[in-house]
Design a protein around this motif. Structure first.
Motif, PDB file in Angstrom:
ATOM      1  N   ARG A   1       0.829  -1.400  -0.092  1.00 50.68           N
ATOM      2  CA  ARG A   1       0.002  -0.279   0.018  1.00 50.68           C
ATOM      3  C   ARG A   1       0.677   1.225   0.130  1.00 50.68           C
ATOM      4  NH1 ARG A   1      -4.160  -1.459   4.717  1.00 50.68           N
ATOM      5  NH2 ARG A   1      -2.782  -2.932   5.336  1.00 50.68           N
ATOM      6  N   GLU A   2       1.917   1.251   0.702  1.00 45.11           N
ATOM      7  CA  GLU A   2       2.939   2.309   0.766  1.00 45.11           C
ATOM      8  C   GLU A   2       3.539   2.515  -0.834  1.00 45.11           C
ATOM      9  OE1 GLU A   2       4.425   2.153   5.319  1.00 45.11           O
ATOM     10  OE2 GLU A   2       5.756   1.327   3.705  1.00 45.11           O
ATOM     11  N   LEU A   3       3.857   1.430  -1.483  1.00 42.04           N
ATOM     12  CA  LEU A   3       4.350   1.446  -2.501  1.00 42.04           C
ATOM     13  C   LEU A   3       3.405   2.210  -3.821  1.00 42.04           C
ATOM     14  CD1 LEU A   3       6.880   1.146  -4.406  1.00 42.04           C
ATOM     15  CD2 LEU A   3       6.013  -1.423  -4.697  1.00 42.04           C
ATOM     16  N   GLU A   4       2.216   1.572  -3.517  1.00 42.64           N
ATOM     17  CA  GLU A   4       0.921   1.917  -4.393  1.00 42.64           C
ATOM     18  C   GLU A   4       0.827   3.444  -4.322  1.00 42.64           C
ATOM     19  OE1 GLU A   4      -2.247  -0.426  -3.520  1.00 42.64           O
ATOM     20  OE2 GLU A   4      -1.502  -2.148  -4.567  1.00 42.64           O
ATOM     21  N   ARG A   5       0.879   4.112  -3.197  1.00 48.91           N
ATOM     22  CA  ARG A   5       0.751   5.545  -2.878  1.00 48.91           C
ATOM     23  C   ARG A   5       1.854   6.327  -3.435  1.00 48.91           C
ATOM     24  NH1 ARG A   5      -2.552   8.939  -0.409  1.00 48.91           N
ATOM     25  NH2 ARG A   5      -1.402  10.807   0.541  1.00 48.91           N
ATOM     26  N   PHE A   6       3.027   5.660  -3.184  1.00 50.44           N
ATOM     27  CA  PHE A   6       4.315   6.376  -3.771  1.00 50.44           C
ATOM     28  C   PHE A   6       4.344   6.479  -5.428  1.00 50.44           C
ATOM     29  CE2 PHE A   6       8.809   6.084  -5.694  1.00 50.44           C
ATOM     30  CZ  PHE A   6       8.941   7.552  -5.247  1.00 50.44           C
ATOM     31  N   LEU A   7       3.823   5.238  -5.972  1.00 54.38           N
ATOM     32  CA  LEU A   7       3.545   5.324  -7.478  1.00 54.38           C
ATOM     33  C   LEU A   7       2.460   6.228  -7.842  1.00 54.38           C
ATOM     34  CD1 LEU A   7       4.139   1.320  -8.193  1.00 54.38           C
ATOM     35  CD2 LEU A   7       5.764   3.295  -8.457  1.00 54.38           C
ATOM     36  N   ALA A   8       1.581   6.252  -7.093  1.00 54.95           N
ATOM     37  CA  ALA A   8       0.276   7.139  -7.543  1.00 54.95           C
ATOM     38  C   ALA A   8       0.749   8.672  -7.346  1.00 54.95           C
ATOM     39  CB  ALA A   8      -0.880   6.884  -6.651  1.00 54.95           C
ATOM     40  N   GLU A   9       1.452   9.004  -6.283  1.00 50.31           N
ATOM     41  CA  GLU A   9       1.850  10.405  -6.290  1.00 50.31           C
ATOM     42  C   GLU A   9       2.922  10.951  -7.274  1.00 50.31           C
ATOM     43  OE1 GLU A   9       3.328  10.610  -2.371  1.00 50.31           O
ATOM     44  OE2 GLU A   9       0.955  10.825  -1.323  1.00 50.31           O
ATOM     45  N   SER A  10       3.684   9.679  -7.766  1.00 47.82           N
ATOM     46  CA  SER A  10       4.991   9.938  -8.810  1.00 47.82           C
ATOM     47  C   SER A  10       4.310   9.775 -10.101  1.00 47.82           C
ATOM     48  CB  SER A  10       5.948   8.954  -8.428  1.00 47.82           C
ATOM     49  OG  SER A  10       6.417   9.329  -7.070  1.00 47.82           O
TER      50      SER A  10
ATOM     51  N   VAL B   1      -5.773  11.006   3.454  1.00 45.38           N
ATOM     52  CA  VAL B   1      -4.894  11.883   3.808  1.00 45.38           C
ATOM     53  C   VAL B   1      -5.418  13.180   3.503  1.00 45.38           C
ATOM     54  CG1 VAL B   1      -2.580  12.705   3.798  1.00 45.38           C
ATOM     55  CG2 VAL B   1      -2.867  10.546   4.061  1.00 45.38           C
ATOM     56  N   CYS B   2      -5.751  13.026   2.121  1.00 43.03           N
ATOM     57  CA  CYS B   2      -6.463  14.252   1.516  1.00 43.03           C
ATOM     58  C   CYS B   2      -7.603  14.973   2.201  1.00 43.03           C
ATOM     59  CB  CYS B   2      -6.752  13.906  -0.034  1.00 43.03           C
ATOM     60  SG  CYS B   2      -7.579  15.372  -0.837  1.00 43.03           S
TER      61      CYS B   2
ATOM     62  N   ILE C   1      -8.118  14.460   5.520  1.00 43.46           N
ATOM     63  CA  ILE C   1      -7.847  15.131   6.753  1.00 43.46           C
ATOM     64  C   ILE C   1      -7.113  16.404   6.568  1.00 43.46           C
ATOM     65  CG2 ILE C   1      -6.023  14.890   8.405  1.00 43.46           C
ATOM     66  CD1 ILE C   1      -6.455  11.706   8.312  1.00 43.46           C
ATOM     67  N   LYS C   2      -6.378  16.729   5.420  1.00 42.83           N
ATOM     68  CA  LYS C   2      -5.695  17.853   5.286  1.00 42.83           C
ATOM     69  C   LYS C   2      -6.818  18.994   5.157  1.00 42.83           C
ATOM     70  CE  LYS C   2      -1.272  16.447   3.533  1.00 42.83           C
ATOM     71  NZ  LYS C   2      -0.375  16.444   2.870  1.00 42.83           N
ATOM     72  N   SER C   3      -7.875  18.762   4.096  1.00 41.64           N
ATOM     73  CA  SER C   3      -8.850  19.511   3.762  1.00 41.64           C
ATOM     74  C   SER C   3      -9.705  19.947   5.007  1.00 41.64           C
ATOM     75  CB  SER C   3      -9.617  18.909   2.487  1.00 41.64           C
ATOM     76  OG  SER C   3     -10.547  17.734   3.063  1.00 41.64           O
ATOM     77  N   SER C   4     -10.169  19.098   5.747  1.00 42.20           N
ATOM     78  CA  SER C   4     -10.949  19.183   6.912  1.00 42.20           C
ATOM     79  C   SER C   4     -10.068  20.127   7.808  1.00 42.20           C
ATOM     80  CB  SER C   4     -11.224  17.917   7.406  1.00 42.20           C
ATOM     81  OG  SER C   4     -11.782  17.008   6.880  1.00 42.20           O
ATOM     82  N   LEU C   5      -8.821  19.907   8.150  1.00 45.51           N
ATOM     83  CA  LEU C   5      -8.134  21.011   8.836  1.00 45.51           C
ATOM     84  C   LEU C   5      -8.053  22.233   8.251  1.00 45.51           C
ATOM     85  CD1 LEU C   5      -5.143  18.654   9.998  1.00 45.51           C
ATOM     86  CD2 LEU C   5      -7.012  19.322  11.527  1.00 45.51           C
TER      87      LEU C   5
END
Length: 322
Positions: A255-264, A279-280, A282-286
Protein backbone atom coordinates in the motif's frame (compact mmCIF):
# COMPACT_ATOMS: atom_id res chain seq x y z
CA UNK A 1 -11.76 42.83 25.98
CA UNK A 2 -9.75 40.64 28.37
CA UNK A 3 -12.87 38.87 29.56
CA UNK A 4 -13.71 37.85 26.01
CA UNK A 5 -10.34 36.15 25.32
CA UNK A 6 -11.10 32.89 27.23
CA UNK A 7 -14.41 32.62 25.37
CA UNK A 8 -12.65 33.21 22.07
CA UNK A 9 -10.04 30.54 22.76
CA UNK A 10 -12.74 28.06 23.73
CA UNK A 11 -14.73 28.68 20.55
CA UNK A 12 -11.66 28.24 18.35
CA UNK A 13 -10.62 25.01 20.10
CA UNK A 14 -14.15 23.63 19.90
CA UNK A 15 -14.39 24.42 16.21
CA UNK A 16 -11.06 22.82 15.37
CA UNK A 17 -11.93 19.72 17.38
CA UNK A 18 -15.19 19.32 15.50
CA UNK A 19 -13.39 19.56 12.15
CA UNK A 20 -10.80 16.85 12.89
CA UNK A 21 -11.97 13.48 11.51
CA UNK A 22 -12.48 10.60 13.89
CA UNK A 23 -9.94 8.51 11.96
CA UNK A 24 -7.00 10.46 13.35
CA UNK A 25 -5.02 8.61 16.00
CA UNK A 26 -5.50 9.69 19.58
CA UNK A 27 -2.59 10.01 22.04
CA UNK A 28 -3.51 6.62 23.50
CA UNK A 29 -3.28 4.92 20.09
CA UNK A 30 -0.15 6.41 18.58
CA UNK A 31 1.12 2.95 17.68
CA UNK A 32 -0.39 0.68 15.04
CA UNK A 33 -2.01 -2.59 15.98
CA UNK A 34 -2.09 -5.74 13.89
CA UNK A 35 -4.07 -8.99 14.25
CA UNK A 36 -2.80 -12.49 15.01
CA UNK A 37 -4.59 -15.83 14.66
CA UNK A 38 -3.64 -19.21 16.09
CA UNK A 39 -5.33 -22.43 15.11
CA UNK A 40 -4.79 -26.17 14.77
CA UNK A 41 -7.07 -28.85 13.30
CA UNK A 42 -5.13 -31.59 15.11
CA UNK A 43 -5.61 -30.66 18.76
CA UNK A 44 -7.92 -32.98 20.68
CA UNK A 45 -8.85 -30.06 22.92
CA UNK A 46 -11.73 -27.96 21.58
CA UNK A 47 -11.20 -24.27 22.30
CA UNK A 48 -12.18 -20.94 20.75
CA UNK A 49 -10.95 -17.81 22.50
CA UNK A 50 -10.38 -14.14 21.68
CA UNK A 51 -8.03 -11.86 23.61
CA UNK A 52 -9.11 -8.24 23.16
CA UNK A 53 -6.19 -6.78 25.12
CA UNK A 54 -3.50 -4.80 23.33
CA UNK A 55 -0.33 -6.82 23.84
CA UNK A 56 3.26 -6.72 22.62
CA UNK A 57 4.82 -9.36 20.33
CA UNK A 58 6.65 -10.89 23.30
CA UNK A 59 3.37 -11.12 25.23
CA UNK A 60 1.92 -12.82 22.16
CA UNK A 61 4.77 -15.34 22.25
CA UNK A 62 4.04 -15.98 25.93
CA UNK A 63 0.33 -16.53 25.24
CA UNK A 64 1.07 -18.85 22.32
CA UNK A 65 3.38 -20.96 24.48
CA UNK A 66 1.15 -21.11 27.55
CA UNK A 67 -2.43 -20.90 26.27
CA UNK A 68 -1.78 -22.19 22.77
CA UNK A 69 0.11 -25.26 23.93
CA UNK A 70 3.29 -24.52 21.97
CA UNK A 71 5.39 -24.93 25.10
CA UNK A 72 5.11 -28.71 24.60
CA UNK A 73 6.46 -28.26 21.06
CA UNK A 74 9.21 -25.69 21.49
CA UNK A 75 10.14 -26.28 25.15
CA UNK A 76 9.92 -30.08 25.27
CA UNK A 77 10.43 -32.23 28.33
CA UNK A 78 10.87 -35.97 28.55
CA UNK A 79 7.59 -36.65 30.34
CA UNK A 80 5.31 -34.70 27.97
CA UNK A 81 3.82 -36.27 24.85
CA UNK A 82 4.19 -34.25 21.67
CA UNK A 83 0.71 -33.80 20.15
CA UNK A 84 2.00 -32.08 16.97
CA UNK A 85 4.88 -32.36 14.51
CA UNK A 86 5.12 -28.82 13.20
CA UNK A 87 4.58 -25.25 14.37
CA UNK A 88 4.19 -22.84 11.44
CA UNK A 89 4.51 -19.07 11.84
CA UNK A 90 3.46 -16.96 8.86
CA UNK A 91 4.33 -13.26 9.05
CA UNK A 92 2.32 -11.27 6.53
CA UNK A 93 2.25 -7.61 5.55
CA UNK A 94 -1.30 -6.95 4.35
CA UNK A 95 -3.56 -6.70 7.39
CA UNK A 96 -4.05 -4.25 10.23
CA UNK A 97 -6.53 -4.54 13.07
CA UNK A 98 -8.93 -2.14 11.35
CA UNK A 99 -9.02 -4.35 8.21
CA UNK A 100 -10.69 -7.24 10.05
CA UNK A 101 -13.91 -5.37 10.81
CA UNK A 102 -13.86 -3.10 7.74
CA UNK A 103 -16.43 -3.54 4.99
CA UNK A 104 -13.70 -3.41 2.33
CA UNK A 105 -10.68 -5.56 3.09
CA UNK A 106 -7.14 -4.96 1.86
CA UNK A 107 -7.00 -8.58 0.64
CA UNK A 108 -10.45 -10.25 0.67
CA UNK A 109 -9.00 -13.64 -0.30
CA UNK A 110 -6.60 -13.56 2.64
CA UNK A 111 -9.35 -12.57 5.10
CA UNK A 112 -11.60 -15.37 3.81
CA UNK A 113 -8.75 -17.89 4.07
CA UNK A 114 -8.10 -16.88 7.68
CA UNK A 115 -11.80 -17.04 8.57
CA UNK A 116 -12.26 -20.50 7.06
CA UNK A 117 -9.11 -21.91 8.66
CA UNK A 118 -9.91 -20.32 11.99
CA UNK A 119 -13.54 -21.41 12.22
CA UNK A 120 -13.05 -24.96 10.93
CA UNK A 121 -10.28 -25.86 13.42
CA UNK A 122 -10.79 -27.61 16.73
CA UNK A 123 -8.45 -25.21 18.51
CA UNK A 124 -8.43 -21.50 17.67
CA UNK A 125 -7.36 -18.28 19.35
CA UNK A 126 -7.49 -14.70 18.07
CA UNK A 127 -5.45 -11.68 19.15
CA UNK A 128 -6.94 -8.66 17.31
CA UNK A 129 -4.63 -6.03 18.81
CA UNK A 130 -0.88 -6.64 18.69
CA UNK A 131 1.24 -3.51 19.16
CA UNK A 132 3.61 -3.66 16.20
CA UNK A 133 7.07 -2.19 16.69
CA UNK A 134 8.68 0.10 14.14
CA UNK A 135 12.20 -0.93 15.21
CA UNK A 136 12.13 -4.72 15.62
CA UNK A 137 10.74 -7.15 13.08
CA UNK A 138 7.76 -9.19 14.21
CA UNK A 139 9.47 -12.54 13.58
CA UNK A 140 12.53 -11.52 15.57
CA UNK A 141 10.42 -10.38 18.54
CA UNK A 142 8.36 -13.59 18.52
CA UNK A 143 11.29 -15.99 18.34
CA UNK A 144 13.32 -14.07 20.91
CA UNK A 145 10.32 -14.04 23.25
CA UNK A 146 9.86 -17.80 22.87
CA UNK A 147 13.58 -18.36 23.40
CA UNK A 148 13.59 -16.30 26.60
CA UNK A 149 10.66 -18.24 28.04
CA UNK A 150 11.92 -21.69 27.04
CA UNK A 151 15.52 -20.99 28.02
CA UNK A 152 17.95 -23.80 27.29
CA UNK A 153 15.12 -26.15 26.27
CA UNK A 154 14.40 -24.12 23.14
CA UNK A 155 15.38 -26.27 20.15
CA UNK A 156 17.22 -23.97 17.75
CA UNK A 157 18.31 -26.96 15.65
CA UNK A 158 14.72 -27.56 14.55
CA UNK A 159 13.96 -23.93 13.62
CA UNK A 160 13.96 -22.75 10.01
CA UNK A 161 13.35 -19.26 8.60
CA UNK A 162 12.58 -18.10 5.11
CA UNK A 163 15.20 -15.95 3.40
CA UNK A 164 13.01 -12.84 3.67
CA UNK A 165 12.86 -12.95 7.48
CA UNK A 166 14.85 -10.33 9.37
CA UNK A 167 16.67 -11.87 12.32
CA UNK A 168 19.13 -10.26 14.72
CA UNK A 169 21.38 -13.32 14.72
CA UNK A 170 23.27 -14.58 11.68
CA UNK A 171 23.48 -18.12 13.05
CA UNK A 172 20.02 -19.11 11.84
CA UNK A 173 19.18 -21.69 9.21
CA UNK A 174 17.18 -20.25 6.33
CA UNK A 175 15.17 -21.60 3.42
CA UNK A 176 15.68 -19.77 0.14
CA UNK A 177 12.16 -19.84 -1.32
CA UNK A 178 8.73 -21.46 -1.22
CA UNK A 179 9.95 -24.63 -2.97
CA UNK A 180 12.65 -25.04 -0.34
CA UNK A 181 9.99 -24.88 2.36
CA UNK A 182 7.99 -27.58 0.59
CA UNK A 183 11.06 -29.84 0.21
CA UNK A 184 12.03 -29.28 3.84
CA UNK A 185 8.58 -30.27 5.10
CA UNK A 186 8.64 -33.52 3.10
CA UNK A 187 12.17 -34.39 4.19
CA UNK A 188 11.38 -33.78 7.86
CA UNK A 189 8.44 -36.17 7.74
CA UNK A 190 10.86 -38.89 6.61
CA UNK A 191 13.70 -38.04 9.01
CA UNK A 192 11.86 -36.72 12.07
CA UNK A 193 12.47 -38.72 15.23
CA UNK A 194 9.69 -39.58 17.62
CA UNK A 195 8.92 -36.73 19.99
CA UNK A 196 10.56 -34.02 17.83
CA UNK A 197 8.75 -30.94 16.57
CA UNK A 198 9.85 -28.32 14.04
CA UNK A 199 9.28 -24.59 13.90
CA UNK A 200 9.08 -22.97 10.45
CA UNK A 201 8.86 -19.19 10.19
CA UNK A 202 7.86 -17.83 6.78
CA UNK A 203 7.92 -14.07 6.15
CA UNK A 204 6.07 -12.67 3.17
CA UNK A 205 7.90 -9.50 2.17
CA UNK A 206 8.10 -9.84 -1.57
CA UNK A 207 11.09 -10.90 -3.59
CA UNK A 208 13.84 -9.17 -5.52
CA UNK A 209 14.12 -11.87 -8.19
CA UNK A 210 13.04 -10.99 -11.71
CA UNK A 211 10.83 -14.05 -11.90
CA UNK A 212 8.87 -12.99 -8.84
CA UNK A 213 8.58 -9.42 -10.06
CA UNK A 214 7.18 -10.52 -13.43
CA UNK A 215 4.69 -12.92 -11.86
CA UNK A 216 4.01 -11.68 -8.33
CA UNK A 217 1.94 -13.84 -5.99
CA UNK A 218 -0.45 -12.39 -3.47
CA UNK A 219 -0.09 -13.10 0.21
CA UNK A 220 -3.21 -15.27 0.23
CA UNK A 221 -1.86 -17.43 -2.61
CA UNK A 222 1.48 -18.00 -0.89
CA UNK A 223 -0.15 -18.72 2.47
CA UNK A 224 -2.61 -21.14 0.89
CA UNK A 225 0.23 -22.93 -0.93
CA UNK A 226 2.18 -23.35 2.31
CA UNK A 227 -0.87 -24.78 4.09
CA UNK A 228 -1.37 -27.18 1.18
CA UNK A 229 2.29 -28.28 1.42
CA UNK A 230 1.88 -28.96 5.13
CA UNK A 231 -1.27 -31.00 4.47
CA UNK A 232 0.49 -32.99 1.76
CA UNK A 233 3.36 -33.82 4.09
CA UNK A 234 0.93 -35.46 6.50
CA UNK A 235 2.28 -33.59 9.53
CA UNK A 236 0.15 -32.64 12.50
CA UNK A 237 0.52 -28.91 12.73
CA UNK A 238 -0.51 -25.64 14.34
CA UNK A 239 -0.43 -22.29 12.53
CA UNK A 240 0.19 -18.79 13.85
CA UNK A 241 -0.59 -15.98 11.42
CA UNK A 242 0.53 -12.50 12.41
CA UNK A 243 0.73 -9.35 10.34
CA UNK A 244 3.60 -6.89 10.33
CA UNK A 245 2.80 -4.09 7.85
CA UNK A 246 5.26 -1.57 9.31
CA UNK A 247 8.40 -1.79 7.20
CA UNK A 248 11.49 0.28 6.72
CA UNK A 249 11.99 2.43 3.65
CA UNK A 250 14.04 -0.38 2.08
CA UNK A 251 11.09 -2.80 2.23
CA UNK A 252 7.93 -0.74 1.79
CA UNK A 253 4.56 -2.42 2.00
CA UNK A 254 2.36 -2.80 -1.07
CA UNK A 255 0.00 0.00 0.00
CA UNK A 256 2.92 2.38 0.65
CA UNK A 257 4.41 1.49 -2.74
CA UNK A 258 1.07 2.03 -4.48
CA UNK A 259 0.70 5.45 -2.86
CA UNK A 260 4.26 6.40 -3.86
CA UNK A 261 3.65 5.37 -7.47
CA UNK A 262 0.32 7.20 -7.52
CA UNK A 263 1.91 10.42 -6.27
CA UNK A 264 4.77 10.05 -8.76
CA UNK A 265 2.49 9.56 -11.75
CA UNK A 266 2.49 11.81 -14.81
CA UNK A 267 1.44 15.44 -14.48
CA UNK A 268 -1.65 15.09 -16.66
CA UNK A 269 -2.99 12.13 -14.74
CA UNK A 270 -2.45 13.93 -11.43
CA UNK A 271 -4.07 17.11 -12.71
CA UNK A 272 -7.18 15.32 -13.99
CA UNK A 273 -7.59 13.16 -10.89
CA UNK A 274 -10.52 14.14 -8.64
CA UNK A 275 -10.16 11.38 -6.04
CA UNK A 276 -9.36 12.39 -2.46
CA UNK A 277 -7.95 9.72 -0.18
CA UNK A 278 -7.88 9.71 3.64
CA UNK A 279 -4.81 11.96 3.89
CA UNK A 280 -6.37 14.43 1.47
CA UNK A 281 -9.62 14.49 3.47
CA UNK A 282 -7.76 15.09 6.73
CA UNK A 283 -5.79 18.00 5.25
CA UNK A 284 -8.88 19.55 3.67
CA UNK A 285 -10.86 19.27 6.90
CA UNK A 286 -8.08 20.92 8.91
CA UNK A 287 -7.74 23.72 6.35
CA UNK A 288 -11.49 24.25 6.31
CA UNK A 289 -11.63 24.42 10.09
CA UNK A 290 -8.73 26.89 10.18
CA UNK A 291 -10.37 29.22 7.63
CA UNK A 292 -13.72 29.16 9.48
CA UNK A 293 -11.93 29.84 12.78
CA UNK A 294 -10.14 32.86 11.26
CA UNK A 295 -13.43 34.25 9.93
CA UNK A 296 -15.13 33.83 13.30
CA UNK A 297 -12.16 35.41 15.02
CA UNK A 298 -12.35 38.45 12.75
CA UNK A 299 -16.10 38.77 13.34
CA UNK A 300 -15.68 38.46 17.10
CA UNK A 301 -12.87 41.03 17.27
CA UNK A 302 -14.87 43.43 15.06
CA UNK A 303 -17.94 43.09 17.27
CA UNK A 304 -15.93 43.68 20.44
CA UNK A 305 -14.29 46.76 18.94
CA UNK A 306 -17.69 48.13 17.88
CA UNK A 307 -19.11 47.57 21.35
CA UNK A 308 -16.12 49.30 22.92
CA UNK A 309 -16.57 52.26 20.57
CA UNK A 310 -20.10 53.00 21.73
CA UNK A 311 -20.09 56.05 24.04
CA UNK A 312 -22.84 56.40 26.63
CA UNK A 313 -23.26 59.33 29.03
CA UNK A 314 -21.90 58.78 32.52
CA UNK A 315 -24.47 61.12 34.14
CA UNK A 316 -28.11 61.74 33.46
CA UNK A 317 -29.77 65.04 34.37
CA UNK A 318 -32.67 64.87 36.70
CA UNK A 319 -36.01 65.77 35.16
CA UNK A 320 -37.07 69.39 35.86
CA UNK A 321 -40.06 69.84 38.08
CA UNK A 322 -42.95 71.66 36.48
Amino acid sequence: MKAALPLLAYLVALLLASQIPSGLPTPSSTYNTVPAFLWSPHYHQVKAAINYQTISPKDLAKSVLSEGGWSNLLCPSNDVHQPLDLALVFVGTELQSSDISASKHADPALVNLLKVSFTQSNFSMAFPYIAASEKDAMESSLVSGMSEICGQNFGFNNVRFSESCSMDSDNVQKLSDLHSVHDYLLSRMEKRSSGEADLVVFCHKGSDSSKELEHPHSESEIFSEIISSVDQSGAKYAVLYVSDPIKSIQYPSHRELERFLAESASGNASANSTACDEVCQIKSSLLEGLLVAIVLLIILISGICCMMGIDTPTRFEAPQES
